[in-house]
Motif scaffolding. Structure first.
Motif, PDB file in Angstrom:
ATOM      1  N   SER A   1      -6.747  10.021  -3.702  1.00 45.55           N
ATOM      2  CA  SER A   1      -7.185   8.459  -3.166  1.00 45.55           C
ATOM      3  C   SER A   1      -6.885   7.321  -3.702  1.00 45.55           C
ATOM      4  O   SER A   1      -6.395   6.446  -3.189  1.00 45.55           O
ATOM      5  CB  SER A   1      -8.995   8.145  -3.314  1.00 45.55           C
ATOM      6  OG  SER A   1      -9.441   9.232  -2.399  1.00 45.55           O
ATOM      7  N   LEU A   2      -6.380   7.739  -5.031  1.00 46.64           N
ATOM      8  CA  LEU A   2      -6.694   5.973  -5.951  1.00 46.64           C
ATOM      9  C   LEU A   2      -4.175   6.255  -5.433  1.00 46.64           C
ATOM     10  O   LEU A   2      -4.127   4.774  -5.608  1.00 46.64           O
ATOM     11  CB  LEU A   2      -6.061   6.992  -7.427  1.00 46.64           C
ATOM     12  CG  LEU A   2      -5.346   5.305  -7.543  1.00 46.64           C
ATOM     13  CD1 LEU A   2      -6.112   3.867  -8.092  1.00 46.64           C
ATOM     14  CD2 LEU A   2      -6.159   6.213  -9.566  1.00 46.64           C
ATOM     15  N   PHE A   3      -4.020   7.216  -5.052  1.00 46.57           N
ATOM     16  CA  PHE A   3      -2.552   7.683  -4.687  1.00 46.57           C
ATOM     17  C   PHE A   3      -2.273   7.208  -2.959  1.00 46.57           C
ATOM     18  O   PHE A   3      -0.901   5.729  -3.279  1.00 46.57           O
ATOM     19  CB  PHE A   3      -1.805   9.005  -4.474  1.00 46.57           C
ATOM     20  CG  PHE A   3      -0.140   8.830  -4.730  1.00 46.57           C
ATOM     21  CD1 PHE A   3       0.448   8.477  -5.008  1.00 46.57           C
ATOM     22  CD2 PHE A   3      -0.047   9.086  -2.808  1.00 46.57           C
ATOM     23  CE1 PHE A   3       2.088   9.325  -4.618  1.00 46.57           C
ATOM     24  CE2 PHE A   3       1.076   9.359  -2.237  1.00 46.57           C
ATOM     25  CZ  PHE A   3       2.425   9.613  -3.734  1.00 46.57           C
ATOM     26  N   TYR A   4      -2.909   6.655  -2.856  1.00 45.02           N
ATOM     27  CA  TYR A   4      -3.019   5.668  -1.333  1.00 45.02           C
ATOM     28  C   TYR A   4      -3.054   4.284  -1.244  1.00 45.02           C
ATOM     29  O   TYR A   4      -2.293   3.792  -0.513  1.00 45.02           O
ATOM     30  CB  TYR A   4      -3.987   7.178   0.245  1.00 45.02           C
ATOM     31  CG  TYR A   4      -3.501   6.208   1.321  1.00 45.02           C
ATOM     32  CD1 TYR A   4      -2.469   6.311   2.369  1.00 45.02           C
ATOM     33  CD2 TYR A   4      -4.279   4.951   1.178  1.00 45.02           C
ATOM     34  CE1 TYR A   4      -2.124   6.076   3.542  1.00 45.02           C
ATOM     35  CE2 TYR A   4      -4.137   4.767   2.254  1.00 45.02           C
ATOM     36  CZ  TYR A   4      -3.129   4.596   3.455  1.00 45.02           C
ATOM     37  OH  TYR A   4      -3.300   4.452   4.905  1.00 45.02           O
ATOM     38  N   ILE A   5      -4.046   4.002  -2.008  1.00 46.22           N
ATOM     39  CA  ILE A   5      -4.348   2.790  -2.307  1.00 46.22           C
ATOM     40  C   ILE A   5      -3.445   2.365  -3.221  1.00 46.22           C
ATOM     41  O   ILE A   5      -2.960   1.184  -2.304  1.00 46.22           O
ATOM     42  CB  ILE A   5      -5.991   2.893  -2.688  1.00 46.22           C
ATOM     43  CG1 ILE A   5      -6.667   3.243  -2.160  1.00 46.22           C
ATOM     44  CG2 ILE A   5      -6.323   1.474  -3.341  1.00 46.22           C
ATOM     45  CD1 ILE A   5      -8.707   3.481  -2.928  1.00 46.22           C
ATOM     46  N   VAL A   6      -2.623   2.507  -4.129  1.00 50.20           N
ATOM     47  CA  VAL A   6      -2.280   2.424  -4.742  1.00 50.20           C
ATOM     48  C   VAL A   6      -0.514   2.039  -4.271  1.00 50.20           C
ATOM     49  O   VAL A   6      -0.095   0.803  -4.233  1.00 50.20           O
ATOM     50  CB  VAL A   6      -1.718   2.889  -6.029  1.00 50.20           C
ATOM     51  CG1 VAL A   6      -0.767   2.223  -7.111  1.00 50.20           C
ATOM     52  CG2 VAL A   6      -3.203   2.749  -7.155  1.00 50.20           C
ATOM     53  N   GLY A   7      -0.382   2.843  -4.219  1.00 46.32           N
ATOM     54  CA  GLY A   7       0.947   3.228  -2.639  1.00 46.32           C
ATOM     55  C   GLY A   7       1.178   2.120  -2.366  1.00 46.32           C
ATOM     56  O   GLY A   7       1.942   1.354  -1.566  1.00 46.32           O
ATOM     57  N   THR A   8      -0.063   1.906  -0.908  1.00 41.41           N
ATOM     58  CA  THR A   8      -0.145   0.672   0.148  1.00 41.41           C
ATOM     59  C   THR A   8      -0.130  -0.577  -0.232  1.00 41.41           C
ATOM     60  O   THR A   8       0.653  -1.390  -0.053  1.00 41.41           O
ATOM     61  CB  THR A   8      -0.843   1.734   0.866  1.00 41.41           C
ATOM     62  OG1 THR A   8      -1.436   3.153   1.411  1.00 41.41           O
ATOM     63  CG2 THR A   8      -1.152   0.466   1.819  1.00 41.41           C
ATOM     64  N   ALA A   9      -1.264  -0.380  -1.309  1.00 40.68           N
ATOM     65  CA  ALA A   9      -0.998  -1.918  -2.243  1.00 40.68           C
ATOM     66  C   ALA A   9       0.604  -2.417  -2.470  1.00 40.68           C
ATOM     67  O   ALA A   9       0.994  -3.032  -2.060  1.00 40.68           O
ATOM     68  CB  ALA A   9      -1.932  -1.816  -2.812  1.00 40.68           C
ATOM     69  N   LEU A  10       1.597  -1.548  -3.050  1.00 39.43           N
ATOM     70  CA  LEU A  10       2.356  -1.669  -3.601  1.00 39.43           C
ATOM     71  C   LEU A  10       3.222  -2.204  -2.046  1.00 39.43           C
ATOM     72  O   LEU A  10       4.160  -2.469  -2.613  1.00 39.43           O
ATOM     73  CB  LEU A  10       3.130  -0.674  -5.105  1.00 39.43           C
ATOM     74  CG  LEU A  10       2.102  -1.090  -5.559  1.00 39.43           C
ATOM     75  CD1 LEU A  10       2.865   0.326  -6.676  1.00 39.43           C
ATOM     76  CD2 LEU A  10       2.428  -2.246  -6.565  1.00 39.43           C
ATOM     77  N   ALA A  11       3.533  -1.348  -1.159  1.00 39.24           N
ATOM     78  CA  ALA A  11       4.181  -1.057  -0.438  1.00 39.24           C
ATOM     79  C   ALA A  11       4.115  -2.454   0.038  1.00 39.24           C
ATOM     80  O   ALA A  11       5.352  -3.244   0.600  1.00 39.24           O
ATOM     81  CB  ALA A  11       3.937   0.352   0.488  1.00 39.24           C
ATOM     82  N   THR A  12       3.104  -2.968   0.629  1.00 40.30           N
ATOM     83  CA  THR A  12       2.879  -3.845   0.636  1.00 40.30           C
ATOM     84  C   THR A  12       3.258  -5.708   0.622  1.00 40.30           C
ATOM     85  O   THR A  12       2.877  -6.637   0.747  1.00 40.30           O
ATOM     86  CB  THR A  12       0.983  -4.829   1.504  1.00 40.30           C
ATOM     87  OG1 THR A  12       0.342  -4.701   0.330  1.00 40.30           O
ATOM     88  CG2 THR A  12       0.458  -3.725   2.377  1.00 40.30           C
ATOM     89  N   THR A  13       3.220  -5.505  -0.585  1.00 39.40           N
ATOM     90  CA  THR A  13       3.890  -6.876  -1.903  1.00 39.40           C
ATOM     91  C   THR A  13       5.864  -5.970  -1.047  1.00 39.40           C
ATOM     92  O   THR A  13       5.992  -7.422  -1.973  1.00 39.40           O
ATOM     93  CB  THR A  13       3.820  -6.387  -3.021  1.00 39.40           C
ATOM     94  OG1 THR A  13       4.451  -4.942  -3.377  1.00 39.40           O
ATOM     95  CG2 THR A  13       2.121  -6.338  -3.635  1.00 39.40           C
ATOM     96  N   VAL A  14       6.656  -5.916  -1.004  1.00 44.21           N
ATOM     97  CA  VAL A  14       7.688  -5.622  -0.132  1.00 44.21           C
ATOM     98  C   VAL A  14       7.950  -6.289   0.943  1.00 44.21           C
ATOM     99  O   VAL A  14       7.232  -5.950   1.905  1.00 44.21           O
ATOM    100  CB  VAL A  14       8.185  -3.604  -0.013  1.00 44.21           C
ATOM    101  CG1 VAL A  14       9.749  -3.775  -0.053  1.00 44.21           C
ATOM    102  CG2 VAL A  14       8.195  -3.654  -1.305  1.00 44.21           C
ATOM    103  N   PRO A  15       8.488  -7.316   0.701  1.00 39.98           N
ATOM    104  CA  PRO A  15       8.852  -8.404   2.003  1.00 39.98           C
ATOM    105  C   PRO A  15       8.810  -8.109   3.477  1.00 39.98           C
ATOM    106  O   PRO A  15       8.544  -8.050   4.017  1.00 39.98           O
ATOM    107  CB  PRO A  15      10.396  -9.603   1.399  1.00 39.98           C
ATOM    108  CG  PRO A  15      10.077  -9.428   0.167  1.00 39.98           C
ATOM    109  CD  PRO A  15       9.269  -8.459  -0.315  1.00 39.98           C
ATOM    110  N   VAL A  16      10.048  -6.634   2.964  1.00 39.83           N
ATOM    111  CA  VAL A  16      11.265  -5.750   4.245  1.00 39.83           C
ATOM    112  C   VAL A  16       9.143  -5.716   4.603  1.00 39.83           C
ATOM    113  O   VAL A  16       8.941  -4.952   6.043  1.00 39.83           O
ATOM    114  CB  VAL A  16      11.974  -5.504   3.915  1.00 39.83           C
ATOM    115  CG1 VAL A  16      12.142  -4.184   5.045  1.00 39.83           C
ATOM    116  CG2 VAL A  16      13.153  -5.433   3.389  1.00 39.83           C
TER     117      VAL A  16
END
Length: 99
Positions: free
Chosen positions: A1-16
Motif C-alpha cells: 500500500s505504501l509503495f503504491y501511494i509513495v510511488g504514485t505521489a512521487l511520479a506526479t511530481t515529475v513534470p513529464v
C-alpha cells in the motif's frame, strides 16, 4: 500500500508525468485494483473490530462496495464530459489492430 501511494505521489511530481496516473485509462486499472484491495482491508477491519460472522461480512462488503461504486460512478460521470480522462494510448490500441 505504501509503495503504491509513495510511488504514485512521487511520479506526479515529475513534470513529464504530471497527473497521468489519474487521467490515463490504462493507468487507472491498477488504481482501481489498489482501491478495491483497500476496501477489502477496510471490511476485514470492520469484521475484526465488531466480531462479525462470515454472513454479516458479506453484507458489510456489499454495502461498502455499493457505496464505493456509487461514488465512483458520480465522479466519472462528472469528469468524463469535460474530457478529464485521456484516450487509450497508441501502444494499447496497437494490441487490437490486425497485423
Amino acid at each position: 500500500s505504501l509503495f503504491y501511494i509513495v510511488g504514485t505521489a512521487l511520479a506526479t511530481t515529475v513534470p513529464v508525468v504530471g497527473w497521468a496516473p489519474f487521467k490515463s485509462l490504462e493507468q487507472l486499472g491498477p488504481c482501481f485494483v489498489f482501491l478495491g484491495l483497500q476496501l477489502f482491508a477496510f471490511c476485514e477491519y470492520i469484521r475484526w473490530k465488531r466480531g462479525l460472522a462470515r454472513e454479516e461480512l458479506w453484507r458489510v462488503r456489499g454495502i461498502v462496495f455499493g457505496v464505493a461504486f456509487i461514488v465512483l460512478a458520480i465522479i466519472v460521470s462528472l469528469l468524463w464530459p469535460v474530457g478529464y480522462f485521456g484516450p487509450i494510448s497508441s501502444r494499447v490500441r496497437a494490441l487490437f489492430v490486425k497485423h
